[in-house]
Design an enzyme around this catalytic site. Sequence first.
Site, PDB file in Angstrom:
ATOM      1  N   ARG A  71      28.352  -4.065   0.947  1.00  0.00           N
ATOM      2  CA  ARG A  71      28.528  -5.833   1.313  1.00  0.00           C
ATOM      3  C   ARG A  71      28.606  -6.354   0.022  1.00  0.00           C
ATOM      4  NH1 ARG A  71      24.423 -10.088   2.565  1.00  0.00           N
ATOM      5  NH2 ARG A  71      25.424 -11.517   3.540  1.00  0.00           N
ATOM      6  N   HIS A  75      31.607  -8.753  -0.774  1.00  0.00           N
ATOM      7  CA  HIS A  75      31.508 -10.225  -1.107  1.00  0.00           C
ATOM      8  C   HIS A  75      32.010 -10.503  -2.861  1.00  0.00           C
ATOM      9  CE1 HIS A  75      28.537 -12.156   1.730  1.00  0.00           C
ATOM     10  NE2 HIS A  75      29.073 -11.098   2.451  1.00  0.00           N
ATOM     11  N   ASN A 103      25.355 -15.589   0.288  1.00  0.00           N
ATOM     12  CA  ASN A 103      24.595 -14.784  -0.856  1.00  0.00           C
ATOM     13  C   ASN A 103      23.329 -14.675  -1.090  1.00  0.00           C
ATOM     14  OD1 ASN A 103      27.487 -13.421  -1.225  1.00  0.00           O
ATOM     15  ND2 ASN A 103      27.819 -14.594  -2.919  1.00  0.00           N
ATOM     16  N   HIS A 202      29.441  -2.794  10.037  1.00  0.00           N
ATOM     17  CA  HIS A 202      28.132  -3.626  10.592  1.00  0.00           C
ATOM     18  C   HIS A 202      27.645  -2.379  11.428  1.00  0.00           C
ATOM     19  CE1 HIS A 202      28.556  -8.024  10.154  1.00  0.00           C
ATOM     20  NE2 HIS A 202      28.722  -7.469   8.961  1.00  0.00           N
TER      21      HIS A 202
END
Length: 327
Positions: A71, A75, A103, A202
């Site tokens: 992740r 990001h 975040n 996910h």
Amino acid sequence: MAEPSSVSKTFPTLKLRFFFFIFLCFNIGIASAQLSSDFYSTTCPNVLSTIKTEVDTAVNNEARMGASLLRLHFHDCFVQGCDASILLDDTSNFTGEKTAGPNANSVRGYDVIDTIKSKVESLCPGVVSCADIVAVAARDSVVALGGTSWTVQLGRRDSTTASLSSANSDLPRPTSSLSELISDFSNKDFTAKEMVALSGSHTIGQGRCTSFRTRIYNDTNINSTFATSLQANCPSTGGDDNLSPIDTTSENSFDNSYFKNLQSQKGLFHSDQELFNGGSTDSDVNGYSSDSASFLTDFANAMVKMGNLSPLTGSSGQIRNDCKKVN
């Protein structure tokens, strides 16, 4: 009429040769600035094995860290490109991305990246970028949890600034609708199917109660037994940081069970279930649910594409000595 002089005759030819020379140099410059899989083969030949060792150790200590490192790369890349801007602490000149809505109290793994950077710096000082470390760590995390591998292109450099506003505007939310998800990924040149494949990340990791509370109490496209089971650990008020697996079937295995869960209306986030809710991406979910190999292939290809989002190369940016701050 007088004949053109020999100088005037040759001038157009010289002019064309000059422009061709400039064109050639420009294109050679572009080619040399592209990412490559063997970027560190001579300057830091042991970098990949060093990163893998540290990632394996971190994931063995806490399986969730694999999802966190994956992740972190996502990001990073969706804000200014894959430039390690997400790692920068706030300074007097700019506010970093760590406190952005998507975040704050959520993105993890900074300490693992710092550990890797320290090890790599001892091997090859000032050579390997933080952005490349984040990209490789994401791949190694997926592999550590039983997922597919891919060749990480290398040669990114690190940014000297970050963007709080872009982090708040460009990253998808757990409350996003399908149209918002398609738009967010389209803005980064991903197709809807690539978005679905990347959402398959996910299949690992955990979500905070505050990110799925509205879904389990208000959404109607959710398995009732599933919702009730989640409510036990995520009250209607309080417990914001309580965690639940995003994939309740096999939270620490990188597989296609995430898509099977969506077919049973067991998506943890509202945005997850939007991928299978009578819309245009239902067929993609069905396809990945029945064909694990196609999911893993598409996911790997989409990760390579994501890793190519606006990298800094050549003389742009810098190689940070400390990933948290500009040199």
